[in-house]
Design an enzyme around this catalytic site. Structure first.
Site, PDB file in Angstrom:
ATOM      1  N   ASN A   1       0.821  -1.206   0.000  1.00 36.46           N
ATOM      2  CA  ASN A   1       0.000   0.000   0.000  1.00 36.46           C
ATOM      3  C   ASN A   1       0.859   1.262   0.000  1.00 36.46           C
ATOM      4  O   ASN A   1       0.369   2.349   0.312  1.00 36.46           O
ATOM      5  CB  ASN A   1      -0.919   0.012   1.224  1.00 36.46           C
ATOM      6  CG  ASN A   1      -1.849  -1.181   1.243  1.00 36.46           C
ATOM      7  OD1 ASN A   1      -2.412  -1.559   0.219  1.00 36.46           O
ATOM      8  ND2 ASN A   1      -2.015  -1.793   2.410  1.00 36.46           N
TER       9      ASN A   1
ATOM     10  N   HIS B   1     -13.763  -2.684   7.217  1.00 36.71           N
ATOM     11  CA  HIS B   1     -12.542  -3.360   7.653  1.00 36.71           C
ATOM     12  C   HIS B   1     -12.712  -4.077   8.999  1.00 36.71           C
ATOM     13  O   HIS B   1     -13.539  -3.704   9.827  1.00 36.71           O
ATOM     14  CB  HIS B   1     -11.411  -2.329   7.762  1.00 36.71           C
ATOM     15  CG  HIS B   1     -10.050  -2.932   7.888  1.00 36.71           C
ATOM     16  ND1 HIS B   1      -9.434  -3.132   9.094  1.00 36.71           N
ATOM     17  CD2 HIS B   1      -9.183  -3.383   6.938  1.00 36.71           C
ATOM     18  CE1 HIS B   1      -8.245  -3.672   8.899  1.00 36.71           C
ATOM     19  NE2 HIS B   1      -8.061  -3.834   7.601  1.00 36.71           N
TER      20      HIS B   1
ATOM     21  N   LYS C   1       0.183   3.882   4.810  1.00 32.16           N
ATOM     22  CA  LYS C   1      -0.015   3.450   3.427  1.00 32.16           C
ATOM     23  C   LYS C   1       0.629   4.483   2.499  1.00 32.16           C
ATOM     24  O   LYS C   1       1.836   4.482   2.345  1.00 32.16           O
ATOM     25  CB  LYS C   1      -1.499   3.213   3.177  1.00 32.16           C
ATOM     26  CG  LYS C   1      -2.024   2.046   4.026  1.00 32.16           C
ATOM     27  CD  LYS C   1      -3.473   1.769   3.830  1.00 32.16           C
ATOM     28  CE  LYS C   1      -3.914   0.479   4.518  1.00 32.16           C
ATOM     29  NZ  LYS C   1      -3.719   0.482   5.987  1.00 32.16           N
TER      30      LYS C   1
ATOM     31  N   GLU D   1     -15.902   3.092   4.596  1.00 36.50           N
ATOM     32  CA  GLU D   1     -14.588   3.418   4.058  1.00 36.50           C
ATOM     33  C   GLU D   1     -14.788   4.279   2.819  1.00 36.50           C
ATOM     34  O   GLU D   1     -15.750   4.080   2.071  1.00 36.50           O
ATOM     35  CB  GLU D   1     -13.816   2.146   3.696  1.00 36.50           C
ATOM     36  CG  GLU D   1     -13.540   1.234   4.874  1.00 36.50           C
ATOM     37  CD  GLU D   1     -12.806  -0.036   4.473  1.00 36.50           C
ATOM     38  OE1 GLU D   1     -11.997   0.013   3.520  1.00 36.50           O
ATOM     39  OE2 GLU D   1     -13.043  -1.077   5.102  1.00 36.50           O
TER      40      GLU D   1
ATOM     41  N   ASP E   1     -13.399   6.017   7.055  1.00 38.44           N
ATOM     42  CA  ASP E   1     -12.037   5.495   7.072  1.00 38.44           C
ATOM     43  C   ASP E   1     -11.397   5.795   5.718  1.00 38.44           C
ATOM     44  O   ASP E   1     -11.787   5.242   4.694  1.00 38.44           O
ATOM     45  CB  ASP E   1     -12.075   3.989   7.339  1.00 38.44           C
ATOM     46  CG  ASP E   1     -10.684   3.386   7.481  1.00 38.44           C
ATOM     47  OD1 ASP E   1      -9.698   4.049   7.111  1.00 38.44           O
ATOM     48  OD2 ASP E   1     -10.583   2.228   7.941  1.00 38.44           O
TER      49      ASP E   1
ATOM     50  N   SER F   1     -10.580  -1.539   0.335  1.00 39.78           N
ATOM     51  CA  SER F   1      -9.229  -2.031   0.064  1.00 39.78           C
ATOM     52  C   SER F   1      -9.174  -3.281  -0.789  1.00 39.78           C
ATOM     53  O   SER F   1      -8.145  -3.569  -1.391  1.00 39.78           O
ATOM     54  CB  SER F   1      -8.506  -2.309   1.387  1.00 39.78           C
ATOM     55  OG  SER F   1      -9.176  -3.320   2.131  1.00 39.78           O
TER      56      SER F   1
ATOM     57  N   HIS G   1      -7.133   4.084   2.420  1.00 37.25           N
ATOM     58  CA  HIS G   1      -6.552   3.886   1.092  1.00 37.25           C
ATOM     59  C   HIS G   1      -6.735   5.084   0.170  1.00 37.25           C
ATOM     60  O   HIS G   1      -6.329   5.042  -0.995  1.00 37.25           O
ATOM     61  CB  HIS G   1      -7.137   2.624   0.463  1.00 37.25           C
ATOM     62  CG  HIS G   1      -6.722   1.380   1.174  1.00 37.25           C
ATOM     63  ND1 HIS G   1      -5.595   0.668   0.868  1.00 37.25           N
ATOM     64  CD2 HIS G   1      -7.295   0.736   2.240  1.00 37.25           C
ATOM     65  CE1 HIS G   1      -5.476  -0.371   1.686  1.00 37.25           C
ATOM     66  NE2 HIS G   1      -6.500  -0.346   2.520  1.00 37.25           N
TER      67      HIS G   1
END
Length: 352
Positions: A12, A99, A207, A145, A174, A149, A177
């Site tokens: 990542n 997640h 990340k 998110e 979140d 991911s 990413h």
């Protein structure tokens, strides 16, 4: 556990910052200034350091929020958020693909949690309405998110924000990413929502920022509540002050070097051109999932790619739903167009 080997198509480290010279120099400079490697205690005892506080002040300014709180990891931050903020009588509504760290927090929460169909704003609204009609009087918390991911899908953040405003909910986003990759100066997909009183975002530092830890960004009252009530924060040794110095530099790099995001966009476009015809999903993000389905075949393909010098990992249940085992191909600035072309050639041979 497999050690990293081969060309990086699995990490990542999207902007290639983990090994950057600027972060190395920032660490060396911090050591020369006497910044310690370890904190020696929790933030509320002797572990608090000026590097932590300066990072939090700079992060709040960078992301446009009242306050920020530096946590040891994204997992720890998600766990603390969901186990601390919602109160008895509230309701957590979370995307079904959220997640594992969020699930850990919800397991410790003081209220019920309900899974909602992936990226379905109407389903969130229906769940809130059903809860209200059955006597729910607390506050709804919507946990999502911004970029998922395992499939690279983006959440409908504008619609969710409108729903949260209408139903007096708190929106927890979140940005693990998306931080560093999307938005003005890499501020994330939720950049337009940061600063709202009913929005809390999690900006992961491990990340695209190439460092370690996570920043909870939002209203000052949220930060104060976590500092005083968040057991995962209160009773944990503080993150390394040296790492806080590195994160401060990473935020500066995001602002100073927009060409990194431009280069990443070009690599993503090239990867989609070559890999989508082989079955990869077009996502417009550095995450290109190639769903194979059968877990044994998925892992065999991944092993063949690794044997050819490409670090591509297979993902299977329970990390992803049954029947959706996949290669999770990620694009980073640790690769180039030639690497992508070589991967495509080998993938075409080993995939059937």
């Amino acid at each position: 556990m497999r050690m990293p080997a081969g060309i990086d198509f699995s990490s990542n480290d999207y902007l290639g910052l983990a090994g950057s010279s600027r972060l190395s120099r920032a660490i060396a400079d911090a050591l020369a200034r006497g910044v310690p490697v370890g904190s020696g205690g929790s933030r509320l005892l002797r572990g608090n350091h000026c590097e932590h506080e300066e990072l939090e002040a700079e992060a709040a300014e960078f992301f446009g929020t009242e306050a920020a709180l530096y946590c040891s990891s994204g997992f720890a931050a998600n766990s603390a958020l969901l186990s601390t903020l919602p109160q008895a009588g509230d309701l957590i509504l979370h995307d079904e693909l959220i997640h594992a760290s969020a699930h850990e927090g919800m397991r410790l929460a003081r209220c019920d949690a309900v899974a909602v169909a992936h990226n379905d704003t109407d389903a969130f609204g229906d769940a809130i309405a059903s809860w209200r009609s059955s006597g729910g009087t607390g506050r709804p918390w919507i946990a999502v998110e911004s970029l998922y991911s395992m499939d690279g899908a983006r959440a409908p953040l504008a619609d969710l924000a409108a729903l949260a405003e209408r139903d007096e909910a708190i929106l927890l986003i979140d940005e693990a990413h998306a931080t560093g990759v999307f938005g003005p100066d890499g501020r994330g997909l939720a950049a337009a929502l940061d600063g709202r009183p009913n929005v809390v975002t999690l900006k992961t530092c491990g990340k695209a920022l190439g460092c370690e830890g996570a920043l909870v960004c939002g209203p000052r009252i949220v930060r104060d509540f976590l500092v005083n009530r968040g057991r995962g924060f209160i009773f944990s040794t503080a993150p390394s002050p040296l790492m806080a110095s590195a994160v401060r530099e990473a935020l500066r790099i995001l602002a100073d070097e927009p060409e990194r995001r431009t280069q990443l966009e070009a690599l993503v476009a090239e990867a989609e051109r070559l890999l989508v015809p082989l079955g990869a999903r077009r996502t417009g993000s550095p995450i290109l999932p190639l769903v194979i389905g059968d877990p044994a075949h998925t892992m065999a393909v991944a092993e063949a790619l690794q044997g050819a010098g490409f670090d591509v990992r297979g993902i299977r249940p329970p990390t992803v739903p049954e029947g959706t085992s996949r290669l999770r191909i990620s694009m980073t600035l640790n690769t180039g167009p030639g690497d992508i072309a070589a991967l495509a050639d080998v993938l075409a041979e080993v995939l059937p």
